[in-house]
Design a protein around this motif. Structure first.
Motif, PDB file in Angstrom:
ATOM      1  N   ARG A   3       0.891  -4.051 -42.952  1.00  0.00           N
ATOM      2  CA  ARG A   3      -0.167  -4.404 -43.912  1.00  0.00           C
ATOM      3  C   ARG A   3       0.024  -5.804 -44.475  1.00  0.00           C
ATOM      4  O   ARG A   3      -0.925  -6.397 -45.001  1.00  0.00           O
ATOM      5  CB  ARG A   3      -0.206  -3.371 -45.044  1.00  0.00           C
ATOM      6  CG  ARG A   3      -0.839  -2.049 -44.650  1.00  0.00           C
ATOM      7  CD  ARG A   3      -1.150  -1.194 -45.864  1.00  0.00           C
ATOM      8  NE  ARG A   3       0.052  -0.692 -46.503  1.00  0.00           N
ATOM      9  CZ  ARG A   3       0.630   0.471 -46.211  1.00  0.00           C
ATOM     10  NH1 ARG A   3       0.109   1.244 -45.260  1.00  0.00           N
ATOM     11  NH2 ARG A   3       1.724   0.855 -46.834  1.00  0.00           N
ATOM     12  N   LEU A   4       1.238  -6.332 -44.385  1.00  0.00           N
ATOM     13  CA  LEU A   4       1.528  -7.664 -44.910  1.00  0.00           C
ATOM     14  C   LEU A   4       1.404  -8.764 -43.849  1.00  0.00           C
ATOM     15  O   LEU A   4       1.708  -9.924 -44.125  1.00  0.00           O
ATOM     16  CB  LEU A   4       2.940  -7.693 -45.512  1.00  0.00           C
ATOM     17  CG  LEU A   4       3.126  -6.853 -46.781  1.00  0.00           C
ATOM     18  CD1 LEU A   4       4.598  -6.803 -47.186  1.00  0.00           C
ATOM     19  CD2 LEU A   4       2.283  -7.402 -47.926  1.00  0.00           C
ATOM     20  N   LEU A   5       0.974  -8.396 -42.654  1.00  0.00           N
ATOM     21  CA  LEU A   5       0.746  -9.412 -41.622  1.00  0.00           C
ATOM     22  C   LEU A   5      -0.585 -10.113 -41.859  1.00  0.00           C
ATOM     23  O   LEU A   5      -1.624  -9.471 -41.981  1.00  0.00           O
ATOM     24  CB  LEU A   5       0.737  -8.758 -40.241  1.00  0.00           C
ATOM     25  CG  LEU A   5       2.085  -8.304 -39.687  1.00  0.00           C
ATOM     26  CD1 LEU A   5       1.884  -7.530 -38.388  1.00  0.00           C
ATOM     27  CD2 LEU A   5       3.016  -9.494 -39.457  1.00  0.00           C
ATOM     28  N   LYS A   6      -0.548 -11.425 -41.921  1.00  0.00           N
ATOM     29  CA  LYS A   6      -1.754 -12.205 -42.147  1.00  0.00           C
ATOM     30  C   LYS A   6      -2.080 -13.003 -40.892  1.00  0.00           C
ATOM     31  O   LYS A   6      -1.682 -14.160 -40.725  1.00  0.00           O
ATOM     32  CB  LYS A   6      -1.577 -13.142 -43.347  1.00  0.00           C
ATOM     33  CG  LYS A   6      -2.876 -13.813 -43.786  1.00  0.00           C
ATOM     34  CD  LYS A   6      -2.690 -14.625 -45.046  1.00  0.00           C
ATOM     35  CE  LYS A   6      -4.003 -15.250 -45.506  1.00  0.00           C
ATOM     36  NZ  LYS A   6      -3.833 -16.063 -46.745  1.00  0.00           N
ATOM     37  N   LEU A   7      -2.808 -12.353 -39.990  1.00  0.00           N
ATOM     38  CA  LEU A   7      -3.313 -13.003 -38.786  1.00  0.00           C
ATOM     39  C   LEU A   7      -4.445 -12.158 -38.237  1.00  0.00           C
ATOM     40  O   LEU A   7      -4.489 -10.938 -38.479  1.00  0.00           O
ATOM     41  CB  LEU A   7      -2.216 -13.179 -37.720  1.00  0.00           C
ATOM     42  CG  LEU A   7      -1.761 -11.965 -36.893  1.00  0.00           C
ATOM     43  CD1 LEU A   7      -0.929 -12.439 -35.704  1.00  0.00           C
ATOM     44  CD2 LEU A   7      -0.992 -10.964 -37.702  1.00  0.00           C
ATOM     45  N   ASP A   8      -5.369 -12.808 -37.522  1.00  0.00           N
ATOM     46  CA  ASP A   8      -6.502 -12.061 -36.991  1.00  0.00           C
ATOM     47  C   ASP A   8      -6.200 -11.651 -35.548  1.00  0.00           C
ATOM     48  O   ASP A   8      -5.177 -12.036 -34.980  1.00  0.00           O
ATOM     49  CB  ASP A   8      -7.788 -12.880 -37.091  1.00  0.00           C
ATOM     50  CG  ASP A   8      -7.740 -14.184 -36.309  1.00  0.00           C
ATOM     51  OD1 ASP A   8      -7.025 -14.252 -35.275  1.00  0.00           O
ATOM     52  OD2 ASP A   8      -8.425 -15.142 -36.718  1.00  0.00           O
ATOM     53  N   PRO A   9      -7.072 -10.840 -34.938  1.00  0.00           N
ATOM     54  CA  PRO A   9      -6.784 -10.369 -33.572  1.00  0.00           C
ATOM     55  C   PRO A   9      -6.570 -11.488 -32.557  1.00  0.00           C
ATOM     56  O   PRO A   9      -5.722 -11.355 -31.664  1.00  0.00           O
ATOM     57  CB  PRO A   9      -8.014  -9.527 -33.235  1.00  0.00           C
ATOM     58  CG  PRO A   9      -8.471  -8.991 -34.562  1.00  0.00           C
ATOM     59  CD  PRO A   9      -8.236 -10.126 -35.519  1.00  0.00           C
ATOM     60  N   ALA A  10      -7.318 -12.577 -32.671  1.00  0.00           N
ATOM     61  CA  ALA A  10      -7.134 -13.679 -31.723  1.00  0.00           C
ATOM     62  C   ALA A  10      -5.752 -14.309 -31.878  1.00  0.00           C
ATOM     63  O   ALA A  10      -5.097 -14.660 -30.883  1.00  0.00           O
ATOM     64  CB  ALA A  10      -8.220 -14.732 -31.918  1.00  0.00           C
ATOM     65  N   GLU A  11      -5.315 -14.476 -33.115  1.00  0.00           N
ATOM     66  CA  GLU A  11      -3.975 -15.029 -33.354  1.00  0.00           C
ATOM     67  C   GLU A  11      -2.896 -14.068 -32.854  1.00  0.00           C
ATOM     68  O   GLU A  11      -1.868 -14.496 -32.326  1.00  0.00           O
ATOM     69  CB  GLU A  11      -3.795 -15.310 -34.843  1.00  0.00           C
ATOM     70  CG  GLU A  11      -4.632 -16.466 -35.364  1.00  0.00           C
ATOM     71  CD  GLU A  11      -4.549 -16.607 -36.873  1.00  0.00           C
ATOM     72  OE1 GLU A  11      -4.279 -17.727 -37.357  1.00  0.00           O
ATOM     73  OE2 GLU A  11      -4.751 -15.585 -37.579  1.00  0.00           O
ATOM     74  N   LEU A  12      -3.132 -12.772 -33.036  1.00  0.00           N
ATOM     75  CA  LEU A  12      -2.178 -11.790 -32.523  1.00  0.00           C
ATOM     76  C   LEU A  12      -2.044 -11.906 -31.013  1.00  0.00           C
ATOM     77  O   LEU A  12      -0.937 -11.944 -30.472  1.00  0.00           O
ATOM     78  CB  LEU A  12      -2.615 -10.375 -32.912  1.00  0.00           C
ATOM     79  CG  LEU A  12      -1.770  -9.247 -32.311  1.00  0.00           C
ATOM     80  CD1 LEU A  12      -0.331  -9.306 -32.818  1.00  0.00           C
ATOM     81  CD2 LEU A  12      -2.403  -7.889 -32.614  1.00  0.00           C
ATOM     82  N   ASP A  13      -3.177 -11.968 -30.312  1.00  0.00           N
ATOM     83  CA  ASP A  13      -3.134 -12.073 -28.859  1.00  0.00           C
ATOM     84  C   ASP A  13      -2.403 -13.339 -28.411  1.00  0.00           C
ATOM     85  O   ASP A  13      -1.603 -13.303 -27.463  1.00  0.00           O
ATOM     86  CB  ASP A  13      -4.549 -12.062 -28.281  1.00  0.00           C
ATOM     87  CG  ASP A  13      -5.191 -10.688 -28.331  1.00  0.00           C
ATOM     88  OD1 ASP A  13      -4.478  -9.703 -28.596  1.00  0.00           O
ATOM     89  OD2 ASP A  13      -6.421 -10.608 -28.108  1.00  0.00           O
ATOM     90  N   ALA A  14      -2.670 -14.445 -29.088  1.00  0.00           N
ATOM     91  CA  ALA A  14      -2.009 -15.704 -28.723  1.00  0.00           C
ATOM     92  C   ALA A  14      -0.496 -15.592 -28.904  1.00  0.00           C
ATOM     93  O   ALA A  14       0.280 -16.118 -28.090  1.00  0.00           O
ATOM     94  CB  ALA A  14      -2.572 -16.847 -29.560  1.00  0.00           C
ATOM     95  N   HIS A  15      -0.080 -14.905 -29.959  1.00  0.00           N
ATOM     96  CA  HIS A  15       1.344 -14.723 -30.200  1.00  0.00           C
ATOM     97  C   HIS A  15       1.965 -13.825 -29.120  1.00  0.00           C
ATOM     98  O   HIS A  15       3.018 -14.146 -28.556  1.00  0.00           O
ATOM     99  CB  HIS A  15       1.570 -14.114 -31.583  1.00  0.00           C
ATOM    100  CG  HIS A  15       3.011 -13.935 -31.936  1.00  0.00           C
ATOM    101  ND1 HIS A  15       3.752 -14.909 -32.572  1.00  0.00           N
ATOM    102  CD2 HIS A  15       3.874 -12.891 -31.730  1.00  0.00           C
ATOM    103  CE1 HIS A  15       4.994 -14.482 -32.747  1.00  0.00           C
ATOM    104  NE2 HIS A  15       5.093 -13.255 -32.242  1.00  0.00           N
TER     105      HIS A  15
END
Length: 228
Positions: A54-66
């Motif tokens: 819940r404390l992760l601040k990133l959107d789905p596109a940023e998640l995929d890039a990571h």
């Protein structure tokens, strides 16, 4: 004697812990306190990870890039292919994130594999973690002991566990044999668990013939996989 294989993901297949790498880069203040509470035994991994996600601040596109930058053991694909050739049911059993596991494996050209892990969900602009494989009296998000028991009942009489860390300690005490990386090696040594230390999946692949012909495993009846 037939075998099934359970394989941890973070730090075992992947070369880093995915949730840790996400928290280091995208975690908002408070995730370290949850980590400290978990390490002190005040909360279980399920409660810890639900709060941290819940404390992760990133959107789905940023998640995929990571996730697309995460590397895996380069020998895992060959190990999975050899297990399939030998008729050994293989399942990834993780206290990590199902979406991350599927995407990372696909990025490295692996075919879809059975994955048992926490479910990551994007809802109303933030991330939520669900644990469909939790069990009563187990504080982990994924109760690997339950999955091992089911694997013994439905897949094969003996269970090989491959792992690297604390989330693999309990199930390794109930498995018939262990291929151990990193911290799990020390745990197996201290607990007297039959195991082979490995650093790569190339070594795991080389050990499979000895597992199947019985020369690797102490002569014993299959162990009872009681669920805590």
């Amino acid at each position: 004697m037939r075998w099934s294989i359970l394989v941890d993901f973070d730090g075992t297949i992947s070369l880093e812990d995915v949730i840790d790498s996400l928290l280091d880069k995208y975690g908002q203040p408070g995730w370290e306190a949850l980590e400290d509470q978990w390490r002190a035994g005040q909360i279980g991994s399920r409660e810890c990870m639900q709060g941290q996600v819940r404390l992760l601040k990133l959107d789905p596109a940023e998640l995929d890039a990571h996730l697309d930058q995460v590397k895996i053991d380069p020998d895992f694909a060959a190990f999975a292919a050899e297990a399939h050739r030998l008729g050994l049911p293989l399942k990834i059993v993780s206290d990590g994130l199902d979406y991350a596991i599927h995407r990372i494996l696909a990025n490295h050209g692996l075919p879809p594999l059975p994955v048992v892990a926490n479910h990551l969900r994007w809802a109303d602009g933030h991330w939520e973690l669900e644990s469909p494989y939790q069990a009563e009296n187990c504080r982990s998000g994924t109760c690997k002991c339950t999955i091992a028991s089911q694997s013994r009942a439905y897949d094969a009489p003996r269970v090989l566990m491959i792992g690297d860390g604390a989330s693999d300690f309990c199930v390794s005490e109930r498995a018939d044999y262990v291929f151990a990386k990193r911290r799990l090696i020390d745990h197996c040594n201290n607990a007297g668990i039959p195991h082979s230390p490995i650093t790569t999946f190339a070594q795991a692949t080389a050990l499979l013939p000895r597992l199947l012909d019985g020369s690797l495993v102490p002569s014993a009846l299959p162990r009872i996989l009681a669920v805590a």
